[in-house]
Write a protein that holds these residues in place. Structure first.
Motif, PDB file in Angstrom:
ATOM      1  N   GLU A 146       0.832  -1.195   0.000  1.00  0.00           N
ATOM      2  CA  GLU A 146       0.000   0.000   0.000  1.00  0.00           C
ATOM      3  C   GLU A 146       0.871   1.251   0.000  1.00  0.00           C
ATOM      4  OE1 GLU A 146      -3.970   1.501   2.396  1.00  0.00           O
ATOM      5  OE2 GLU A 146      -2.551   0.142   3.336  1.00  0.00           O
ATOM      6  N   ARG A 147       0.503   2.240  -0.884  1.00  0.00           N
ATOM      7  CA  ARG A 147       1.197   3.533  -0.975  1.00  0.00           C
ATOM      8  C   ARG A 147       2.669   3.358  -1.332  1.00  0.00           C
ATOM      9  NH1 ARG A 147      -1.250   6.868   4.238  1.00  0.00           N
ATOM     10  NH2 ARG A 147      -3.453   6.688   3.650  1.00  0.00           N
ATOM     11  N   GLY A 148       2.985   2.365  -2.125  1.00  0.00           N
ATOM     12  CA  GLY A 148       4.347   2.193  -2.599  1.00  0.00           C
ATOM     13  C   GLY A 148       5.302   1.606  -1.578  1.00  0.00           C
ATOM     14  N   SER A 149       4.837   1.264  -0.387  1.00  0.00           N
ATOM     15  CA  SER A 149       5.713   0.705   0.625  1.00  0.00           C
ATOM     16  C   SER A 149       5.939  -0.772   0.344  1.00  0.00           C
ATOM     17  CB  SER A 149       5.092   0.883   2.013  1.00  0.00           C
ATOM     18  OG  SER A 149       3.856   0.199   2.076  1.00  0.00           O
ATOM     19  N   ALA A 150       6.960  -1.335   0.983  1.00  0.00           N
ATOM     20  CA  ALA A 150       7.221  -2.754   0.820  1.00  0.00           C
ATOM     21  C   ALA A 150       6.061  -3.549   1.409  1.00  0.00           C
ATOM     22  CB  ALA A 150       8.522  -3.118   1.528  1.00  0.00           C
ATOM     23  N   PRO A 151       5.657  -4.633   0.764  1.00  0.00           N
ATOM     24  CA  PRO A 151       4.538  -5.417   1.282  1.00  0.00           C
ATOM     25  C   PRO A 151       4.866  -6.023   2.640  1.00  0.00           C
ATOM     26  CG  PRO A 151       5.663  -6.593  -0.477  1.00  0.00           C
ATOM     27  CD  PRO A 151       6.220  -5.209  -0.465  1.00  0.00           C
ATOM     28  N   ARG A 152       3.888  -6.078   3.499  1.00  0.00           N
ATOM     29  CA  ARG A 152       4.056  -6.684   4.812  1.00  0.00           C
ATOM     30  C   ARG A 152       3.755  -8.179   4.698  1.00  0.00           C
ATOM     31  NH1 ARG A 152       4.139  -3.061   9.046  1.00  0.00           N
ATOM     32  NH2 ARG A 152       3.308  -4.590  10.498  1.00  0.00           N
ATOM     33  N   PHE A 153       4.484  -8.958   5.468  1.00  0.00           N
ATOM     34  CA  PHE A 153       4.358 -10.409   5.399  1.00  0.00           C
ATOM     35  C   PHE A 153       4.185 -10.946   6.812  1.00  0.00           C
ATOM     36  CE2 PHE A 153       6.105 -14.724   5.297  1.00  0.00           C
ATOM     37  CZ  PHE A 153       5.424 -15.256   4.215  1.00  0.00           C
ATOM     38  N   ALA A 154       3.272 -11.869   6.977  1.00  0.00           N
ATOM     39  CA  ALA A 154       3.028 -12.453   8.294  1.00  0.00           C
ATOM     40  C   ALA A 154       2.667 -13.928   8.134  1.00  0.00           C
ATOM     41  CB  ALA A 154       1.909 -11.712   9.018  1.00  0.00           C
ATOM     42  N   VAL A 155       3.049 -14.712   9.120  1.00  0.00           N
ATOM     43  CA  VAL A 155       2.735 -16.141   9.140  1.00  0.00           C
ATOM     44  C   VAL A 155       2.098 -16.466  10.475  1.00  0.00           C
ATOM     45  CG1 VAL A 155       3.641 -18.490   9.058  1.00  0.00           C
ATOM     46  CG2 VAL A 155       4.654 -16.730   7.617  1.00  0.00           C
ATOM     47  N   GLY A 156       0.900 -17.024  10.438  1.00  0.00           N
ATOM     48  CA  GLY A 156       0.259 -17.426  11.684  1.00  0.00           C
ATOM     49  C   GLY A 156       0.896 -18.673  12.269  1.00  0.00           C
ATOM     50  N   ARG A 157       1.049 -19.698  11.422  1.00  0.00           N
ATOM     51  CA  ARG A 157       1.627 -20.954  11.898  1.00  0.00           C
ATOM     52  C   ARG A 157       2.166 -21.747  10.719  1.00  0.00           C
ATOM     53  NH1 ARG A 157      -0.619 -26.230  12.631  1.00  0.00           N
ATOM     54  NH2 ARG A 157       0.448 -27.449  14.233  1.00  0.00           N
TER      55      ARG A 157
END
Length: 257
Positions: A146-157
């Motif tokens: 969003e807004r040209g920022s690096a994508p956020r990444f998350a892992v639940g499990r």
């Protein structure tokens, strides 16, 4: 006030339409549909046989997920198994995708058995499954969130239980087998410590090796920098490798990648 009322009505209508669309999609795209299409695609396009016992379980929204029972995928043009597993479940949150982010809720694989083979012609038995190669001189551009920022990444499990990966080079006769693969990671989010563990054994010849590995630590993710750091890293390696007998090593510290 009328504008606000019309906006609320419009938003409500969009939500209703989205709900109807998802309900219709769920009615058409179900477990048997996915199973049939996957088996047909791999047979017609890759000349591989895919066998899935039972019906896959499918979720669409707000979490897109697929759960498989016992599954076997053959090598191309052969009945020889390439990949098999007892069960697998993949789940991905849908809404973060609209902001260019990735939130894996769950990746769980049990009873994985992977047979990797390099033929005498240098080809791997998974080459047909790889995507098309990139043109020389070109580089992949990182996706932006969003807004040209690096994508956020998350892992639940993330978990792997009772994994086995075998590798054979038919030209050199080199064999390598990883067995007893058990791994755990998550929940993994930006800046937060996430416990990780890994255990496996490796056996093979050319070179001769028979070792056991156990790793533990805490992982921290920095999506903006695309970096992963591991603190409280503790790795134990025991066994023998080539001419080193009675191998007993312990590595501790912090790692960054």
């Amino acid at each position: 006030m009328k504008i606000l009322k019309y906006a609320l009505y419009g938003a409500g209508g969009l939500v209703l339409l989205a709900a109807i669309a998802l309900a219709g999609l769920a009615a058409v795209v179900d477990g048997p549909f996915v199973k049939t299409r996957l088996e047909r695609y791999l047979k017609e396009q890759k000349n591989r046989t895919l066998k899935i016992e039972g019906e896959p379980r499918l979720r669409i929204f707000p979490v897109a997920g697929l759960a498989l029972g016992k599954t076997v995928l053959s090598e191309p043009g052969s009945d020889r198994p390439f990949l098999s597993l007892d069960s697998a479940e993949f789940a991905l949150r849908v809404m973060p995708l609209f902001a260019g982010n990735v939130a894996l809720e769950q990746v769980s694989i049990a009873g994985l058995n992977l047979e990797v083979r390099k033929g005498k012609d240098g080809r791997m038995n998974f080459d047909d499954l790889a995507g098309p190669g990139r043109e020389p001189g070109t580089e992949a551009r990182p996706e932006r969130g969003e807004r040209g920022s690096a994508p956020r990444f998350a892992v639940g499990r993330l978990s792997i239980d009772r994994g086995r990966i075998a590798y054979r080079d038919e030209a050199s006769g080199q064999d390598l087998v990883i067995e007893g693969l058990n791994a755990r990671l998550g929940p993994l989010e930006d800046g937060a410590a996430s416990p990780l563990s890994l255990a496996l054994s490796i056996a093979g010849h050319r070179p001769e090796v028979a070792i056991k590995v156990a790793v533990s630590g805490e992982a921290r993710l920095d999506s903006a920098r695309g970096a992963l750091a591991v603190s409280k890293f503790d790795a134990r390696v025991g066994g023998s490798a080539a001419t080193m007998k009675g191998l007993d090593l312990r590595l501790t510290g912090n790692l960054a990648a």
